[in-house]
Structures are given as C-alpha cells and as structure tokens.
Scaffold this motif. Structure first.
Motif, PDB file in Angstrom:
ATOM      1  N   GLY A 162     -13.398  64.853  54.603  1.00 14.40           N
ATOM      2  CA  GLY A 162     -12.169  64.086  54.689  1.00 14.40           C
ATOM      3  C   GLY A 162     -11.790  63.395  53.393  1.00 14.40           C
ATOM      4  N   PHE A 163     -12.235  63.888  52.226  1.00 15.89           N
ATOM      5  CA  PHE A 163     -11.933  63.252  50.957  1.00 15.89           C
ATOM      6  C   PHE A 163     -10.600  63.753  50.421  1.00 15.89           C
ATOM      7  N   ASP A 164      -9.919  62.851  49.639  1.00 18.44           N
ATOM      8  CA  ASP A 164      -8.689  63.206  48.933  1.00 18.44           C
ATOM      9  C   ASP A 164      -8.841  62.774  47.473  1.00 18.44           C
ATOM     10  N   LEU A 201      -7.374  49.097  41.971  1.00 20.59           N
ATOM     11  CA  LEU A 201      -8.245  50.235  42.282  1.00 20.59           C
ATOM     12  C   LEU A 201      -8.657  50.283  43.753  1.00 20.59           C
ATOM     13  N   VAL A 202      -8.404  49.209  44.501  1.00 20.59           N
ATOM     14  CA  VAL A 202      -8.798  49.201  45.914  1.00 20.59           C
ATOM     15  C   VAL A 202      -8.069  50.299  46.685  1.00 20.59           C
ATOM     16  N   GLY A 203      -6.752  50.391  46.476  1.00 21.87           N
ATOM     17  CA  GLY A 203      -5.970  51.414  47.185  1.00 21.87           C
ATOM     18  C   GLY A 203      -6.429  52.830  46.896  1.00 21.87           C
ATOM     19  N   PRO A 204      -6.554  53.246  45.623  1.00 21.14           N
ATOM     20  CA  PRO A 204      -7.045  54.604  45.336  1.00 21.14           C
ATOM     21  C   PRO A 204      -8.429  54.879  45.897  1.00 21.14           C
ATOM     22  N   LEU A 205      -9.330  53.875  45.824  1.00 19.99           N
ATOM     23  CA  LEU A 205     -10.659  54.088  46.393  1.00 19.99           C
ATOM     24  C   LEU A 205     -10.582  54.257  47.917  1.00 19.99           C
ATOM     25  N   ALA A 206      -9.679  53.497  48.547  1.00 17.78           N
ATOM     26  CA  ALA A 206      -9.516  53.643  49.994  1.00 17.78           C
ATOM     27  C   ALA A 206      -8.941  55.009  50.353  1.00 17.78           C
ATOM     28  N   LEU A 207      -8.116  55.548  49.460  1.00 18.99           N
ATOM     29  CA  LEU A 207      -7.542  56.878  49.714  1.00 18.99           C
ATOM     30  C   LEU A 207      -8.603  57.957  49.803  1.00 18.99           C
ATOM     31  N   LEU A 208      -9.741  57.744  49.157  1.00 13.37           N
ATOM     32  CA  LEU A 208     -10.801  58.743  49.188  1.00 13.37           C
ATOM     33  C   LEU A 208     -11.283  59.014  50.612  1.00 13.37           C
ATOM     34  N   VAL A 209     -11.289  57.976  51.438  1.00 13.58           N
ATOM     35  CA  VAL A 209     -11.792  58.137  52.809  1.00 13.58           C
ATOM     36  C   VAL A 209     -10.704  57.838  53.837  1.00 13.58           C
ATOM     37  N   HIS A 210      -9.460  57.985  53.428  1.00 15.61           N
ATOM     38  CA  HIS A 210      -8.358  57.658  54.334  1.00 15.61           C
ATOM     39  C   HIS A 210      -8.317  58.565  55.552  1.00 15.61           C
ATOM     40  N   ARG A 211      -8.714  59.829  55.411  1.00 12.57           N
ATOM     41  CA  ARG A 211      -8.716  60.751  56.551  1.00 12.57           C
ATOM     42  C   ARG A 211      -9.694  60.290  57.634  1.00 12.57           C
ATOM     43  N   ARG A 212     -10.830  59.749  57.225  1.00 14.64           N
ATOM     44  CA  ARG A 212     -11.854  59.365  58.189  1.00 14.64           C
ATOM     45  C   ARG A 212     -11.601  57.968  58.765  1.00 14.64           C
ATOM     46  N   PHE A 213     -11.042  57.071  57.951  1.00 18.04           N
ATOM     47  CA  PHE A 213     -10.803  55.696  58.404  1.00 18.04           C
ATOM     48  C   PHE A 213      -9.366  55.305  58.085  1.00 18.04           C
ATOM     49  N   PRO A 214      -8.408  55.880  58.769  1.00 17.67           N
ATOM     50  CA  PRO A 214      -6.999  55.658  58.402  1.00 17.67           C
ATOM     51  C   PRO A 214      -6.539  54.213  58.556  1.00 17.67           C
ATOM     52  N   ALA A 228      -5.200  49.066  55.932  1.00 21.49           N
ATOM     53  CA  ALA A 228      -5.258  47.601  55.934  1.00 21.49           C
ATOM     54  C   ALA A 228      -5.852  47.076  54.635  1.00 21.49           C
ATOM     55  N   ALA A 229      -6.868  47.763  54.096  1.00 20.72           N
ATOM     56  CA  ALA A 229      -7.482  47.328  52.836  1.00 20.72           C
ATOM     57  C   ALA A 229      -6.493  47.448  51.685  1.00 20.72           C
ATOM     58  N   ALA A 230      -5.735  48.542  51.647  1.00 16.96           N
ATOM     59  CA  ALA A 230      -4.748  48.711  50.587  1.00 16.96           C
ATOM     60  C   ALA A 230      -3.647  47.659  50.683  1.00 16.96           C
ATOM     61  N   LEU A 231      -3.219  47.340  51.905  1.00 15.75           N
ATOM     62  CA  LEU A 231      -2.186  46.319  52.091  1.00 15.75           C
ATOM     63  C   LEU A 231      -2.718  44.943  51.691  1.00 15.75           C
ATOM     64  N   ALA A 232      -3.967  44.649  52.028  1.00 12.19           N
ATOM     65  CA  ALA A 232      -4.557  43.365  51.652  1.00 12.19           C
ATOM     66  C   ALA A 232      -4.658  43.241  50.139  1.00 12.19           C
ATOM     67  N   ALA A 233      -5.065  44.316  49.474  1.00 11.58           N
ATOM     68  CA  ALA A 233      -5.154  44.283  48.018  1.00 11.58           C
ATOM     69  C   ALA A 233      -3.780  44.084  47.396  1.00 11.58           C
ATOM     70  N   CYS A 234      -2.769  44.715  47.995  1.00 12.49           N
ATOM     71  CA  CYS A 234      -1.395  44.549  47.507  1.00 12.49           C
ATOM     72  C   CYS A 234      -0.944  43.095  47.645  1.00 12.49           C
ATOM     73  N   ALA A 270      -6.151  60.440  45.199  1.00 11.07           N
ATOM     74  CA  ALA A 270      -6.638  59.117  44.796  1.00 11.07           C
ATOM     75  C   ALA A 270      -6.563  58.946  43.281  1.00 11.07           C
ATOM     76  N   LEU A 271      -6.905  59.991  42.543  1.00 12.58           N
ATOM     77  CA  LEU A 271      -6.849  59.916  41.081  1.00 12.58           C
ATOM     78  C   LEU A 271      -5.410  59.747  40.602  1.00 12.58           C
ATOM     79  N   ILE A 272      -4.491  60.487  41.211  1.00 11.69           N
ATOM     80  CA  ILE A 272      -3.084  60.387  40.819  1.00 11.69           C
ATOM     81  C   ILE A 272      -2.547  58.984  41.074  1.00 11.69           C
ATOM     82  N   VAL A 273      -2.866  58.437  42.255  1.00 12.88           N
ATOM     83  CA  VAL A 273      -2.393  57.095  42.592  1.00 12.88           C
ATOM     84  C   VAL A 273      -3.013  56.059  41.656  1.00 12.88           C
ATOM     85  N   ALA A 274      -4.281  56.201  41.322  1.00 10.29           N
ATOM     86  CA  ALA A 274      -4.946  55.251  40.421  1.00 10.29           C
ATOM     87  C   ALA A 274      -4.287  55.254  39.046  1.00 10.29           C
ATOM     88  N   VAL A 275      -4.053  56.439  38.515  1.00 12.30           N
ATOM     89  CA  VAL A 275      -3.416  56.538  37.191  1.00 12.30           C
ATOM     90  C   VAL A 275      -1.999  55.962  37.249  1.00 12.30           C
TER      91      VAL A 275
END
Length: 370
Positions: free
Chosen positions: A6-8, A47-60, A65-71, A12-17
């Motif tokens: 379930g990795f992306d 970097l919280v959002g891109p890192l969360a994207l790595l496992v977004h499929r498994r823990f949507p 919520a983590a990306a929104l909190a970081a925002c 995640a790299l595109i969003v981080a850059v």
C-alpha cells in the motif's frame, strides 16, 4: 511492492518536493507579514504530509488527520500560506477517487472547520475568507467525485467488454462442439454403413465391396480434414470463416454413398451462418438416410427466396436388408432443429410417403443489406 504494502513513494516524493519549493517561494513573497521558513520545525511540519502519504492506502483516516493537523500547526506557527495545503488536498482527492466517500466528506468538513477556526482565532472571521475556503474545498471534492465517476464508468465498460468477450468465446466453443458433432456423426455413420456393406458383399460381390472400402478411405480422410479445419479456430490468428458451405454440397453428395439428386431453385448470396447451417442440415439428413434407409433415393432441394432459404431433403425409404442399418436414437434431428432455431427459422422432420423428409426454413436478410 507498492501494491502489496500500500505504499505511494513517487506521489509522496512529488508532494514533498512541491511543498518545499512552494514553501520557499511563498515565504519569500510573504516575508513582510509571515514568519520566515527557517529552522527544522517548519520543515518537519511540511514533511508530515508526504510521509503520511506513504501509508495512506493502509491508514487513510489516520494519515489524512495527521496531514491536516500538520497543516494547522504550520498556519498557527505563522508561516507562509500555500505549501501546507497540498498534502491535505491530495489526501482528500485520493479518498474520493478510491471510493472512501463518507470518510472523504467527513475530513473535508473537518478541514473546513479547522480553517474557519484558525481565522476566528486570528480575529478575522470575515465572510469573504469563509466563502473562499468553502468554495476551494467544494471544488476539490467535486473534481474528485467527477474523476471517480469517470473511472468507475471506464471500469464498468471494461467489465462489460470482458463479459461480452467471454460470452462470445463460449458461443464459439459451442459452435465448434456442434461442428465436431456433425462432422463426426456424418462421416462415422458413412464409414459404418459402407463397412457393413463391404462385409455383406465381400464374398458375393468383391468389386462392390472394394467400392465401399474406397468410400471408407475417402470419408476417413475427409473427417480428418474437417476436424483439423474446425480445431484451427483455437489457434491464434486462425480464420473464423465457416468450415463448410453450400459450395461443397456436390462433394458431400458424392461421398455419401447414396443416389442423390440435387435441385436448386433460384440463387443469391447467403450469410455465412445460414450457409453453414444449411450445409449441416443436408449433411445430417444424408447421414440419417444412409443409416436408416440405405439404398434409398434421396432428393435435396434448395429454394432461394427473398425472405428465406428452404432446405428440403427427402428419401424414398430403405431398399436394402435391414442388417445394413442399426436402429437407434441420437441428437441428429434435435441438433438440426437447434441450428434452424438459432437463426430464427424452423425445421420439420417426419415420415413422408414411404420414406422420411426434413424441411428447414431459414430466414434471410434483404438482398440489399446481405
């Protein structure tokens, strides 16, 4: 590995850059009223959002919520507007397109409330800002819904196409089975009748027995050729043309071992499926005549009408000892009737005079469209 776990990673790299580059530009453009993008803290938040994207499929839900909190923490920290919005927006879009609609709309509502709460904390809950935030979130969600609908329709079309392909393959296999049945039934019956004739006459009339054996040789060669022709459709790229047509009717009559008269009334082009069905009906009728009325005279009549093709095969009845034919039941007449019915036609078979008659009526398209 991406699908299995379930990795992306690429997304995640595109969003981080994108967040880092846009963050640098936005921080420079808003330097007069926002905090500069310096130190590890704002960069970690980005970097919280891109890192969360790595496992977004498994823990949507958790990752969104983590990306929104970081925002929110990024905005509360007084850093530039813009870069921190990318991760929550991408995750909301992914939730919609991946079919988690209730979760997506719930998180969209939470995003809206968090942004409005941020404006309220700053003491600037103006109407323009609220409408702008609501419009942006709704536009994002509507675009996601449209993409999901288009994707689902495409998948449905692909599923229908696959089902249609499987259905056509099943019909082709049934057609092949019917072709093989007709080929084998006709030629093996012919071989059986001629072998019985040869055994019956081998002592009294060797010349006639030799003729019967020659017919067996021809029929066995013919059945091998027709079986090869039918089975060739299994090979990739093999032609899908009918294995037998009315142009081969003379050959069929010649090797039937019966006294057959052929009469054609009219002439016109025929669709391949009609031509194949007519040929097989004549073939099966000759098989029945050879099996149950050996030595009889058989008449074959083809009448080409504007709306239908009439195929009639009649025999005069058995004229040789019954030892040459064995009574029994089979699928010959039902098979002929199924062929006619599949084309929207009819078939009638039954005693006629002292013999037996088969009459099939096969509908034809208009000559302009055929």
């Amino acid at each position: 590995m991406r699908r299995k776990y379930g990795f992306d990673p690429y997304l995640a790299l595109i969003v981080a850059v994108a967040q880092m580059v846009i963050g640098r530009g936005a921080s420079y453009g808003q330097r007069s009223f926002r905090e500069p993008l310096v130190g590890p803290y704002p960069h970690l938040l980005l970097l919280v959002g891109p890192l969360a994207l790595l496992v977004h499929r498994r823990f949507p839900l958790l990752t969104t919520a983590a990306a929104l909190a970081a925002c929110d923490l990024f905005l509360i920290g007084g850093y530039a507007y813009g870069p921190s919005f990318i991760s929550p927006a991408v995750m909301l879009f992914l939730l919609v397109t991946r079919g988690k609609r209730w979760m997506a709309w719930f998180m969209a509502l939470m995003t809206l409330l968090s942004f409005l709460s941020y404006a309220w904390l700053l003491g600037r809950p103006d109407l323009f800002h609220s409408v702008w935030v609501l419009t942006a979130i709704m536009l994002l969600m509507v675009v996601g819904e449209l993409v999901r609908i288009v994707r689902e329709r495409r998948m449905e079309q692909e599923r229908i196409a696959e089902e249609e392909a499987r259905r056509q393959a099943s019909e082709e296999r049934l057609t092949m089975a019917q072709e093989l049945h007709d080929v084998l039934a006709h030629n093996i019956s012919l071989i059986h009748v001629q072998a019985s004739t040869a055994l019956h006459l081998i002592d009294a009339n060797p010349e006639q027995a030799r003729t019967a054996l020659a017919t067996i040789k021809t029929a066995s060669k013919e059945v091998l050729g027709e079986m090869r022709s039918v089975l060739n459709v299994l090979r990739e790229g093999a032609p899908r043309s009918p294995t037998a047509g009315l142009d081969r009717l003379d050959e069929l009559i010649e090797r039937s071992g019966l006294r057959v008269s052929l009469k054609r009334v009219g002439s016109r082009p025929l669709p391949p499926q009609v031509e194949r069905a007519a040929y097989r009906i004549v073939q099966e009728s000759l098989t029945n005549a050879a099996r149950y009325a050996p030595g009889s005279e058989v008449g074959v009549r083809l009448e080409y009408g504007e709306r239908e093709l009439v195929v009639q095969v009649s025999d005069s009845g058995a004229t040789t000892p019954a030892v040459l034919a064995e009574a029994g039941s089979g699928n010959g007449i039902p098979g002929m009737r199924e062929r006619a019915s599949a084309l929207g036609g009819t078939l009638v078979a039954g005693p006629s005079g002292g013999g037996f008659q088969v009459q099939a009526r096969l509908p034809l398209p208009d000559e302009e469209t055929s």
